[in-house]
Enzyme design. Structure first.
Site, PDB file in Angstrom:
ATOM      1  N   ASP A 186     -10.005   7.566  11.375  1.00  0.00           N
ATOM      2  CA  ASP A 186     -10.139   7.259   9.951  1.00  0.00           C
ATOM      3  C   ASP A 186     -10.808   5.898   9.780  1.00  0.00           C
ATOM      4  O   ASP A 186     -10.290   5.010   9.102  1.00  0.00           O
ATOM      5  CB  ASP A 186      -8.752   7.268   9.298  1.00  0.00           C
ATOM      6  CG  ASP A 186      -8.823   7.128   7.775  1.00  0.00           C
ATOM      7  OD1 ASP A 186      -9.887   7.420   7.183  1.00  0.00           O
ATOM      8  OD2 ASP A 186      -7.805   6.713   7.184  1.00  0.00           O
TER       9      ASP A 186
ATOM     10  N   SER B 101       0.849  -1.192   0.000  1.00  0.00           N
ATOM     11  CA  SER B 101       0.000   0.000   0.000  1.00  0.00           C
ATOM     12  C   SER B 101       0.881   1.237   0.000  1.00  0.00           C
ATOM     13  O   SER B 101       1.925   1.281   0.646  1.00  0.00           O
ATOM     14  CB  SER B 101      -0.903  -0.022   1.234  1.00  0.00           C
ATOM     15  OG  SER B 101      -1.293   1.287   1.572  1.00  0.00           O
TER      16      SER B 101
END
Ligand SMILES: Nc1ncnc2c1ncn2[C@@H]1O[C@H](COP(=O)(O)O)[C@@H](O)[C@H]1O
Lengths: 276, 185
Positions: A160, A22
């Site tokens: 988040d 990622s």
């Protein structure tokens, strides 16, 4: 550019194979079958995660070094706090805040997935409105809601929450790691959710911050699972509320406050989306 | 029985050797040798009662060795004391050496050599240690290391809350590793 950053990560971790999984604005995430200091298991499974916050050339170097150190440490400290509270999250293996390095275990393991992927897979594998889909989905959504409540009851907010930042894995077979993990099966009745990515996490006792956390997750559910999002959101919130209520009278007072704020936050969100 | 030579993948040039002793009868003598700065005692002597797991011990050794290999400033006078210091969750060096190092009443000890000039030689270390430490050497592995853990001591030294489930050794290990990693930044 990216090549260069990956080289920097390798320079800090000589002889350790890394696979990039990622690449965000803030950090790169790698998996590795090699632990920085433990004998590596012979399985060669990507059991370890390295999160690397590279220097940002657009920031002043001094400020940048401070920010990198601060964010790396803050994430590691939160993970440590969660370990003390026994809340499922990645475990800290090593930190070098100066280099922006945070080693942790791969919570997905060989048989885990993100909630996002898991929901997609279940939606494909089961018939809409089937009893099977409902039972599996509901049980896990309730668990996820309860997990977030545990976090909030300890005055930690994630910052988040999305369905990619919640992983789901077969429940650990007690403490004994030698017990084999059950095979990959999305319908496994013994799954547990795990929170990841505390890069934006913080300590907060404010009901408002907790409400925003939930609101952000609700929006994420709407965009990643549009067809059934109303049902999923209801289950998530039910699990959340039930966990507070398990805390008796005090819990009931606190949940009322969060739900009131959640209504406010949702309304603000709606107004904003009408304008913009 | 002999010492374990251990190499971190990142630092093949800096192997460490780790040994474990039980029934140690001369810990006060060892402590005096250390205090006198006697060069034969260039080892980290760690009270095994503080060691929760192999992971825990290696996390502390790795932190000290990687700081040295990455050219960072040492907080103590040599790598041996640095390793003992790295076991500690607190920044107070004297306190760390007292709590995690050897004391007059210590009977089980982990001994670590991380001197790269020494060219860690298992036989050499084993022989040297046999003449320094009066006790029984055990092989270094997770099972043996966990035999000597004093959970009350760990609870106190790492300030683990009473609500924590101390029976779950794996989780306890993660917690103390976290403390080792986060000290002093
Ligand atoms: N500890 C972890 N265990 C498993 N996967 C992780 C972990 N940390 C990060 N990831 C993966 O890497 C992605 C980006 O990580 P992050 O930048 O922390 O959000 C996540 O969405 C996960 O897919």
């Amino acid at each position: 550019m990216a090549e260069n950053i990956i080289k920097q990560a390798h320079a800090y971790t000589a002889n350790i194979p890394l696979a990039l999984i990622s690449q965000g604005a803030e950090a790169l995430v790698f998996t590795s079958p090699v632990h920085p200091y433990l004998p590596s298991p012979p399985t060669c499974a990507p059991d370890y995660i390295l999160k690397y916050r590279p220097p940002k050339p657009y920031r002043h170097p001094v400020l940048d070094a401070q920010l990198t150190k601060h964010r790396t440490l803050s994430e590691a400290r939160l993970l440590h706090k969660l370990a003390l509270l026994d809340i499922p999250a990645p475990r800290v293996i090593h930190v070098n805040p100066k280099h922006g390095l945070l080693w942790m275990n791969n919570v997905a393991g060989p048989h885990g997935f993100s909630v996002k992927q898991w929901v997609w897979d279940i939606e494909l594998a089961t018939a809409p409105n089937s009893a099977l889909r409902e039972s599996v989905m509901k049980a896990n959504m309730l668990q996820i809601g309860a997990l977030i409540a545990k976090l909030h009851l300890n005055d930690i907010v994630h910052g988040d929450l999305t369905t990619s930042n919640i992983m789901i894995r077969p429940k650990m077979a007690a403490a004994d790691a030698s017990v084999p993990v059950p095979p990959h099966n999305i319908l496994n009745p013994n799954l547990e959710p795990v929170l990841i990515d505390f890069g934006l996490g913080s300590h907060s006792a404010l009901a408002e911050d907790k409400a925003v956390d939930i609101y952000v997750l609700e929006r994420a559910v709407e965009s990643t699972h549009p067809v059934n999002s109303e049902t999923y959101k209801t289950w998530l919130l039910d699990g959340y509320v039930q966990e507070y209520e398990r805390g008796g009278k005090g819990g009931k007072i606190r949940i009322k406050e969060v739900l009131r704020k959640l209504d406010e936050v949702r309304q603000r969100g709606r107004k904003r989306s009408m304008v913009g | 029985m002999s010492s374990l030579e251990y190499v971190f993948p990142q630092y093949p040039q800096a192997p460490v050797s780790i040994s474990l002793f039980e029934n140690v009868t001369n810990s006060s003598e060892l402590r005096e040798g250390l205090l006198a700065g006697n060069q034969c005692y260039n080892y980290a002597f760690i009270d095994a009662a503080n060691v929760v797991s192999q992971e825990h011990l290696l996390a502390a050794i790795y932190r000290a060795v990687s700081a040295r290999e990455e050219g960072e400033k040492m907080r103590t006078k040599n790598i041996s004391s640095e390793i003992v210091f790295c076991m500690s969750p607190s920044n107070n060096i004297m306190d760390a050496l007292k709590r995690f190092g050897i004391s007059d009443t210590t009977t089980s000890v982990v001994v670590v050599k991380a001197d790269p000039t020494h060219k860690a030689n298992t036989d050499l270390v084993t022989n040297e240690l046999h003449s320094l430490v009066r006790g029984d050497m055990l092989s270094v592995n997770g099972k043996n290391l966990q035999r000597f853990t004093d959970l009350n001591m760990v609870k106190k030294n790492y300030k683990v809350p009473g609500t924590f489930n101390f029976e779950d050794r794996d989780k306890l290990s993660s917690v103390v590793v976290g403390s080792v990693c986060l000290r002093g930044w």
